[in-house]
Design a protein around this motif. Sequence first.
Motif, PDB file in Angstrom:
ATOM      1  N   ALA A  37      50.140  36.124  41.165  1.00 10.36           N
ATOM      2  CA  ALA A  37      49.165  35.495  40.094  1.00 10.36           C
ATOM      3  C   ALA A  37      48.632  33.742  40.017  1.00 10.36           C
ATOM      4  O   ALA A  37      48.112  33.863  38.766  1.00 10.36           O
ATOM      5  N   ALA A  38      47.696  33.871  41.592  1.00  7.67           N
ATOM      6  CA  ALA A  38      47.150  33.043  41.718  1.00  7.67           C
ATOM      7  C   ALA A  38      46.575  33.055  42.994  1.00  7.67           C
ATOM      8  O   ALA A  38      46.929  33.961  43.696  1.00  7.67           O
ATOM      9  N   VAL A  39      45.721  32.269  43.339  1.00  7.30           N
ATOM     10  CA  VAL A  39      45.264  32.244  44.650  1.00  7.30           C
ATOM     11  C   VAL A  39      45.707  31.536  45.920  1.00  7.30           C
ATOM     12  O   VAL A  39      46.488  30.545  45.800  1.00  7.30           O
ATOM     13  N   ALA A  40      45.547  32.430  46.721  1.00  6.93           N
ATOM     14  CA  ALA A  40      46.089  32.318  47.887  1.00  6.93           C
ATOM     15  C   ALA A  40      45.556  31.327  48.941  1.00  6.93           C
ATOM     16  O   ALA A  40      45.355  31.899  49.905  1.00  6.93           O
ATOM     17  N   TRP A  41      45.731  30.286  48.122  1.00  9.03           N
ATOM     18  CA  TRP A  41      44.845  29.160  48.806  1.00  9.03           C
ATOM     19  C   TRP A  41      45.407  28.827  50.313  1.00  9.03           C
ATOM     20  O   TRP A  41      46.997  28.474  50.396  1.00  9.03           O
ATOM     21  N   LEU A  42      44.853  28.302  52.070  1.00  5.36           N
ATOM     22  CA  LEU A  42      45.816  28.129  52.639  1.00  5.36           C
ATOM     23  C   LEU A  42      44.723  26.484  53.218  1.00  5.36           C
ATOM     24  O   LEU A  42      44.156  25.637  52.553  1.00  5.36           O
ATOM     25  N   GLU A  43      46.028  25.774  52.795  1.00  4.27           N
ATOM     26  CA  GLU A  43      45.796  24.302  52.356  1.00  4.27           C
ATOM     27  C   GLU A  43      44.672  23.843  54.015  1.00  4.27           C
ATOM     28  O   GLU A  43      45.613  24.150  55.160  1.00  4.27           O
ATOM     29  N   LYS A  62      36.697  39.485  57.470  1.00  2.00           N
ATOM     30  CA  LYS A  62      36.910  39.158  55.552  1.00  2.00           C
ATOM     31  C   LYS A  62      35.484  38.110  55.173  1.00  2.00           C
ATOM     32  O   LYS A  62      36.213  36.798  56.475  1.00  2.00           O
ATOM     33  N   PRO A  63      35.667  37.365  54.508  1.00  2.94           N
ATOM     34  CA  PRO A  63      34.667  36.519  54.704  1.00  2.94           C
ATOM     35  C   PRO A  63      35.372  34.867  54.452  1.00  2.94           C
ATOM     36  O   PRO A  63      36.860  35.000  53.894  1.00  2.94           O
ATOM     37  N   LEU A  83      37.480  28.128  36.095  1.00  3.25           N
ATOM     38  CA  LEU A  83      37.738  29.946  36.908  1.00  3.25           C
ATOM     39  C   LEU A  83      39.113  30.342  37.686  1.00  3.25           C
ATOM     40  O   LEU A  83      39.263  31.449  38.100  1.00  3.25           O
ATOM     41  N   PHE A  84      39.128  29.258  38.489  1.00  2.56           N
ATOM     42  CA  PHE A  84      40.411  29.876  39.464  1.00  2.56           C
ATOM     43  C   PHE A  84      41.539  30.413  38.866  1.00  2.56           C
ATOM     44  O   PHE A  84      42.696  31.136  39.727  1.00  2.56           O
ATOM     45  N   ASN A  85      41.538  30.285  37.835  1.00  2.00           N
ATOM     46  CA  ASN A  85      42.609  31.011  36.798  1.00  2.00           C
ATOM     47  C   ASN A  85      42.213  31.969  36.380  1.00  2.00           C
ATOM     48  O   ASN A  85      43.595  33.061  35.361  1.00  2.00           O
ATOM     49  N   ARG A  86      41.257  32.667  36.659  1.00  2.00           N
ATOM     50  CA  ARG A  86      40.513  33.894  36.009  1.00  2.00           C
ATOM     51  C   ARG A  86      41.732  35.430  36.793  1.00  2.00           C
ATOM     52  O   ARG A  86      40.922  34.999  37.873  1.00  2.00           O
ATOM     53  N   GLN A  87      41.364  35.786  36.481  1.00  2.00           N
ATOM     54  CA  GLN A  87      42.423  36.723  37.288  1.00  2.00           C
ATOM     55  C   GLN A  87      40.999  37.829  37.446  1.00  2.00           C
ATOM     56  O   GLN A  87      41.084  38.242  38.346  1.00  2.00           O
ATOM     57  N   ASP A  88      39.933  38.002  37.212  1.00  2.00           N
ATOM     58  CA  ASP A  88      39.130  38.359  38.187  1.00  2.00           C
ATOM     59  C   ASP A  88      38.613  37.237  39.216  1.00  2.00           C
ATOM     60  O   ASP A  88      38.511  37.931  40.429  1.00  2.00           O
ATOM     61  N   PHE A  89      38.841  36.035  39.307  1.00  2.00           N
ATOM     62  CA  PHE A  89      38.884  35.617  40.196  1.00  2.00           C
ATOM     63  C   PHE A  89      39.479  35.853  41.179  1.00  2.00           C
ATOM     64  O   PHE A  89      39.503  35.670  42.676  1.00  2.00           O
ATOM     65  N   ILE A  90      40.884  35.684  40.899  1.00  2.00           N
ATOM     66  CA  ILE A  90      41.643  35.757  41.476  1.00  2.00           C
ATOM     67  C   ILE A  90      42.210  37.187  41.785  1.00  2.00           C
ATOM     68  O   ILE A  90      42.176  36.509  43.632  1.00  2.00           O
ATOM     69  N   GLU A  91      41.921  38.307  41.855  1.00  2.00           N
ATOM     70  CA  GLU A  91      41.204  38.927  41.851  1.00  2.00           C
ATOM     71  C   GLU A  91      40.619  39.958  43.611  1.00  2.00           C
ATOM     72  O   GLU A  91      40.960  39.902  44.434  1.00  2.00           O
ATOM     73  N   GLN A  92      39.465  38.994  43.439  1.00  2.00           N
ATOM     74  CA  GLN A  92      38.106  38.886  43.985  1.00  2.00           C
ATOM     75  C   GLN A  92      38.810  38.618  45.005  1.00  2.00           C
ATOM     76  O   GLN A  92      38.774  38.322  46.712  1.00  2.00           O
ATOM     77  N   SER A  93      39.831  37.329  44.935  1.00  2.00           N
ATOM     78  CA  SER A  93      40.409  36.213  46.201  1.00  2.00           C
ATOM     79  C   SER A  93      41.254  37.421  46.719  1.00  2.00           C
ATOM     80  O   SER A  93      41.182  36.859  48.223  1.00  2.00           O
ATOM     81  N   ARG A  94      41.532  38.512  46.968  1.00  3.41           N
ATOM     82  CA  ARG A  94      42.140  39.112  48.399  1.00  3.41           C
ATOM     83  C   ARG A  94      40.826  39.391  48.586  1.00  3.41           C
ATOM     84  O   ARG A  94      41.669  40.088  50.059  1.00  3.41           O
ATOM     85  N   ALA A  95      39.901  39.458  48.467  1.00  8.19           N
ATOM     86  CA  ALA A  95      38.394  40.045  49.399  1.00  8.19           C
ATOM     87  C   ALA A  95      38.325  38.850  50.765  1.00  8.19           C
ATOM     88  O   ALA A  95      37.383  39.818  51.701  1.00  8.19           O
ATOM     89  N   PHE A  96      38.948  37.399  50.426  1.00 15.09           N
ATOM     90  CA  PHE A  96      38.483  36.696  51.554  1.00 15.09           C
ATOM     91  C   PHE A  96      39.304  35.578  51.901  1.00 15.09           C
ATOM     92  O   PHE A  96      40.217  35.716  51.009  1.00 15.09           O
ATOM     93  N   VAL A  97      39.516  35.187  52.795  1.00 19.01           N
ATOM     94  CA  VAL A  97      40.242  33.809  52.902  1.00 19.01           C
ATOM     95  C   VAL A  97      39.552  32.208  52.314  1.00 19.01           C
ATOM     96  O   VAL A  97      38.959  31.549  52.123  1.00 19.01           O
TER      97      VAL A  97
END
Length: 528
Positions: A37-43, A62-63, A83-97
Amino acid sequence: MTTFRTKLSVLAAASLALALLASPAAHAASNSTGNSAAVAWLEANGDADVDRAFAQAKSEKKPLLLYWGAKWCPPCNQLKATLFNRQDFIEQSRAFVAVHIDGDSAGAQKLGTRFKVRGYPTMILFNPEAAEITRLPGEIDAPQVVKVLQMGLAGGRPVKAVLADARNGKKLSANEWRMLAFYSWDTDEQQLVPQQERAGLLAQLAAASKGVDEETTTRLWLKALAASNEAQGVQPDAALRQRVEAVLASPEQSRAQMDVLTNSAGEIATVLAPDAGPARDKLVAAYDAALKKLTADTTLSRADRITALQARVDLARLGQPKETVNPKISPALAQEVREHTARDDREISDGYERQAVITEAAYTLGEAGLWKDSDALLKSSLAKSHSPYYLMSYLGNNARKQGRKDEALRWYEEAFNKSEGPATRLQWGSNYLAALVDLAPQDSGRIEKTAAQLFDEASKDKSAFYERSARSLQKVGMKLGSWNAAGQHTAAMGRLRAQLDGVCAKVDTADQQRATCDALIKAPAKKS
């Protein structure tokens, strides 16, 4: 975003969601345990972290999306809220690092030098080979960001190559033209084009894009107008004026170009109608009508709507000196500003949204001459803000603009004292010192003490002489130089120079930081 609820279980869930959004590292930890349910951000706190992220992107084909931001930054909070909490953005984030750089982390400012990032927020999309595909504009609304990101992820070429082909007259795809139109020119940091040449380039691109689609061509023309001024840029003709008038007359087109129209209203209107008179009055009336619709458009975020309202105030102030404290605006517009900002204050419950909206609301009130309302809004919001020092700076600005010097200095000092994070503290401290030099140059003790404190804090920060932090310290050096222009504070400057010498001595001479440090304060002239 989550809102406050009455049931304890819902409050607990809301707190968890806010914590996840506040900490990209927490996002990654949460995702590693199966929560998607969240973007897998790397610090990323330094070069090694970023290099590992790029290696991961390359191995996974991946990009990589790099987000550079700060806790206090209103547009950054807007991204968190919309933005960062939008489901479509979260799902899209799986396509990039996804990589997050907090501007106050240990190595952030050095990374800023590496990636040519200065303004918060900056979002850069790289391909798996670490070439920049594009810089995403943070000012467009969230659905548009998602669409631009999708275009970039769909095999987008590096922006430098696309721009080179466009300038050489080579054929571009429709998506490539759109990527140029939506490129974040404001955070380009003169990588693609020097700032003074930007308006001309955008006009060339607008002309060359004719026939692709009208929305793309119009966006490029509007951006060219926004980047223009009296010295350089677009010389509008009848066709361009008609194009802008058509946008203003169409709610659909105005909505599509919302970000440019609201953020650059004064610039666009001035270039199209440089002189006061019937032509300007007609343009401003049409522009104001379009902005009024955007202000009331509930499909836009509150931050976008308050920006549209701010643009209306900007247009109402056209022709009046920028420093005017009590501008001439209509009572009806002043009342709209009061009602709109009061409604936002009542309705906003999310901390990120409040940080994004309330400061803009307070600024809008001030620009409308409603200083008491602005001060009241800021003061009532201090306890509700996760970065109250940002609001304190606004209170200092309000007091300064109205000539209340002592009150301004109190707010600037408190803002500095309450600020958090090494880069932020240097920035707030430099602002406080600058205000001291401007408003109380006779207070040599406080000026020297503040400068000494900033140099001491810089000595403990390994990134102090990079990017934003370096500019903060350069501001300190410049203001101290003007303070001592007649040599009246030579003794204090000698003590500060001696302290700074000790700081600089610890910086590697092979590092660019050393030269920056050495140049902050000129060494006192030796007596003959």
